[in-house]
Design an enzyme around this catalytic site. Structure first.
Site, PDB file in Angstrom:
ATOM      1  N   CYS A 330      -1.647  19.035  43.959  1.00  0.00           N
ATOM      2  CA  CYS A 330      -2.719  19.755  43.263  1.00  0.00           C
ATOM      3  C   CYS A 330      -2.361  19.967  41.790  1.00  0.00           C
ATOM      4  O   CYS A 330      -2.242  18.998  41.046  1.00  0.00           O
ATOM      5  CB  CYS A 330      -3.026  21.067  43.978  1.00  0.00           C
ATOM      6  SG  CYS A 330      -4.636  21.766  43.524  1.00  0.00           S
ATOM      7  N   HIS A 423      -3.748  19.695  49.652  1.00  0.00           N
ATOM      8  CA  HIS A 423      -2.867  20.705  50.240  1.00  0.00           C
ATOM      9  C   HIS A 423      -2.750  20.447  51.739  1.00  0.00           C
ATOM     10  O   HIS A 423      -3.674  19.924  52.370  1.00  0.00           O
ATOM     11  CB  HIS A 423      -3.429  22.105  50.033  1.00  0.00           C
ATOM     12  CG  HIS A 423      -3.453  22.555  48.610  1.00  0.00           C
ATOM     13  ND1 HIS A 423      -2.306  22.869  47.919  1.00  0.00           N
ATOM     14  CD2 HIS A 423      -4.485  22.753  47.748  1.00  0.00           C
ATOM     15  CE1 HIS A 423      -2.630  23.250  46.688  1.00  0.00           C
ATOM     16  NE2 HIS A 423      -3.941  23.177  46.563  1.00  0.00           N
TER      17      HIS A 423
END
Length: 483
Positions: A330, A423
C-alpha cells in the site's frame, strides 16, 4: 456492552472472546462499536471501511464484517485532525475541537450510529458491544456516541472492564461507577477484572471488597495471557517486539513508519516458524535483515520525508543492492517508486517528493479512496488506499498480482523487489512461500508452510476457553435473559 475504566484495558479482546463463546453456544452474535479511532482498518465484502477490531470480532463470530458493526471510524492524521469515515466512506477531515465541541452541522452522527445498531440488532442476537476509552469522561458526556449513551439506546447490559495489571483497579472501577448518572449506573450489571498476574486466590478478598464497595457483582477475574494470539487494534507494542536476529530463520524487518497503518498485515508472519519478524527504524538493523517490508501509512509523503531525514531511505536502498529483498504494501508500495506527487494537496503542502527509486512507478495522490476486497492467484486480500500508481515514463507494466476482476496490481522487478496495494496478501501461505523462495536453503530446517486461517480459528477457540474458565458464564447468561 464491554465498557472500560480506560483505554487498553482489554475491551476489544473480551468482545472477541464473547463473540466466539456465543457462537459456540449456538447463538448468532455480531460485534458493534459505534465509534472507533484507529489507523488499523479493514475492507468489508462490499468494499467499505471499518475498524480492524470489529472485523476481527466478526471473524470470531463466524460472520462477514459489515459497516453497521462500526459505523463511525476516525483515522488520525495528526495530533489534531482525523479523517472521518461514516458508514464505510470517508466524508472529510475534522479538527478534534470541531468534532468534539461543535459537532457537525450537516450530519447527525448520533442518528447514524443508532440506525446502524438497529439494523444490526434486527439480524443478530446477541449484539456484543464495545465502548471506547473510559466511561467516566464526564466532560464529554453530552457528546458521547459510543459509551453510555449508546448503551441507553441499545438497552444494553453493561459489563465494566478494569485492568489490574496497570494498578489502581479499585479506584478506577469504583470511580468509573461513582461518576455515572443514576440512569447510567443502573445499566452496569457486572465487573470483569482483566490482566491478572499471579495466584488467583490472592484476589479472593479483593473481589469481595470490590463487590461490597460498588454494589455490583464481579463476574470474572481473567488472567493475563501471552500464548493466545489475537490481532491487535493498537500499535503500541510494535516497537517492543524482539529485534535480535535469529539464525536458521528468515529475518524480516518491518520499517517502523511514524504513520504506520494496517500492521496486522504481518501477524501471520509473526507466527510462521520459518520467519523472525521485527519492527525497526534503526539503519543498522535494516542492513542485517534478509527481507525489508515497507508497510502501509496514513501519510505517505510525510513518512517519505522522514525516511530520508533519518537515513532509513538510504539504508533500505543500500541493503537491497547488497541482496536484501524489499516488499512494499500500500503506502509502502508508493514509497518504493520514482516519485510521489500530490498536486491537489490531499495529504498536505508537499507537491512532490522523490521516492526510493526501487520500482519504476509514479504515484499521484487524489481525494477518492479505494476500498474493496480482492482475489488474486495467491488468495484473498483487500485494498484501502488513496492515489493511483502507474509505470514511470516509458517503463513497461510488470504487475505482481492478477486480480479476479481482470485488473492487475502492483509491480515486480524480480523476486526480491516488489510492491502491491493489497493488504492481507501475507495471510496467504502461497504468497509467503513465494516471498521466501530466495531463502530456501536458510529455512530448510525451520518448519513447514504455515496455515494462518486455521491458526486464527484455533486462537479464537483458545481465547474463548480462557475467558469461560475465569468468568461466571451462568450469571452472565442470567443477566442477559433477565428483563
Amino acid at each position: 456492552m464491554f465498557a472500560g475504566t480506560g483505554s487498553d484495558v482489554g475491551k476489544s479482546i473480551l468482545a472477541a472472546a464473547f463473540c466466539r463463546i456465543f457462537k459456540q453456544d449456538g447463538y448468532h452474535p455480531a460485534p458493534f462499536k459505534a465509534q472507533n479511532m484507529a489507523l488499523n482498518s479493514f475492507a468489508t465484502p462490499e468494499g467499505l471501511e471499518i475498524g480492524r477490531a470489529q472485523a476481527v470480532q466478526a471473524e470470531a463470530a463466524g460472520i462477514p464484517c459489515h459497516t453497521d458493526m462500526n459505523p463511525l471510524l476516525l483515522k488520525p492524521q495528526s495530533d489534531h485532525t482525523s479523517q472521518v469515515v461514516l458508514n464505510g466512506k470517508p466524508i472529510g477531515n475534522k479538527n478534534a475541537y470541531d468534532y468534539w465541541r461543535r459537532g457537525a452541522s450537516d450530519i447527525d452522527f448520533r442518528k447514524e450510529v443508532c440506525a446502524a445498531f438497529d439494523r444490526l440488532a434486527d439480524q443478530y442476537n446477541p449484539i456484543v458491544m464495545e465502548g471506547a476509552g473510559s466511561i467516566s469522561e464526564i466532560n464529554l458526556r453530552d457528546r458521547d456516541l459510543v459509551n453510555m449513551s449508546m448503551a441507553r439506546h441499545a438497552k444494553a447490559d453493561v459489563i465494566l472492564v478494569g485492568d489490574i495489571d496497570r494498578g489502581g483497579v479499585f479506584a478506577s472501577v469504583y470511580g468509573s461507577i461513582a461518576l455515572q448518572t443514576p440512569e447510567n449506573r443502573q445499566l452496569i450489571k457486572g465487573i470483569i477484572i482483566n490482566k491478572f498476574r499471579g495466584d488467583m486466590k490472592l484476589f479472593d478478598e479483593g473481589r469481595r471488597m470490590m463487590e461490597e464497595l460498588c454494589g455490583i457483582p464481579v463476574l470474572g477475574v481473567v488472567p493475563y495471557f501471552k500464548d493466545i494470539h489475537i490481532e491487535e487494534e493498537d500499535s503500541v507494542a510494535l516497537a517492543q517486539k524482539s529485534m535480535a536476529m535469529e539464525r536458521g530463520k528468515v529475518n524480516i524487518a518491518v520499517v517502523m513508519l511514524q504513520h504506520l497503518s494496517n500492521y496486522t498485515d504481518f501477524d501471520s508472519l509473526e507466527q510462521d516458524p520459518r520467519v523472525h519478524l521485527f519492527y525497526t527504524n534503526n539503519v543498522d538493523d535494516l542492513g542485517k535483515a534478509d527481507i525489508i517490508i515497507l508497510p502501509g501509512t496514513k501519510s505517505t509523503l510525510h513518512d517519505l520525508y522522514e525516511l530520508r531525514r533519518n537515513g532509513c531511505a538510504q539504508a533500505i536502498v543500500k541493503a537491497h543492492r547488497g541482496g536484501t529483498s524489499v516488499l512494499g504494501i500500500c503506502g509502502g508500495y508508493q514509497l518504493m517508486g520514482i516519485e510521489v506527487c500530490d498536486p491537489d494537496h490531499v495529504e498536505g503542502d508537499i507537491d512532490r517528493l522523490p521516492g526510493l527509486g526501487l520500482l519504476p512507478i509514479t504515484t499521484n495522490m487524489h481525494g477518492e479512496k479505494t476500498t474493496r476486497q480482492v482475489t488474486c492467484e495467491f488468495g484473498r486480500g483487500y485494498e484501502i488506499h488513496m492515489g493511483e500508481t502507474l509505470p514511470f515514463g516509458d517503463a513497461k507494466p510488470s504487475p505482481l498480482l492478477h486480480l479476479s476482476d481482470g485488473r492487475d496490481d502492483g509491480y515486480m522487478v524480480d523476486g526480491k523487489c516488489m510492491g502491491t496495494y493489497v493488504h492481507g496478501i501475507l495471510d496467504n501461505s502461497s504468497f509467503v512461500d513465494f516471498l521466501l523462495t530466495p531463502f530456501t536453503e536458510k529455512i530448510k530446517q525451520a518448519g513447514t508452510p504455515f496455515d494462518y486461517p486455521a491458526f486464527k480459528e484455533e486462537q479464537y477457540d483458545k481465547l474463548a476457553l480462557h475467558v469461560r474458565q475465569h468468568t461466571d458464564m451462568k450469571k452472565i447468561y442470567q443477566i442477559l435473559t433477565d428483563d
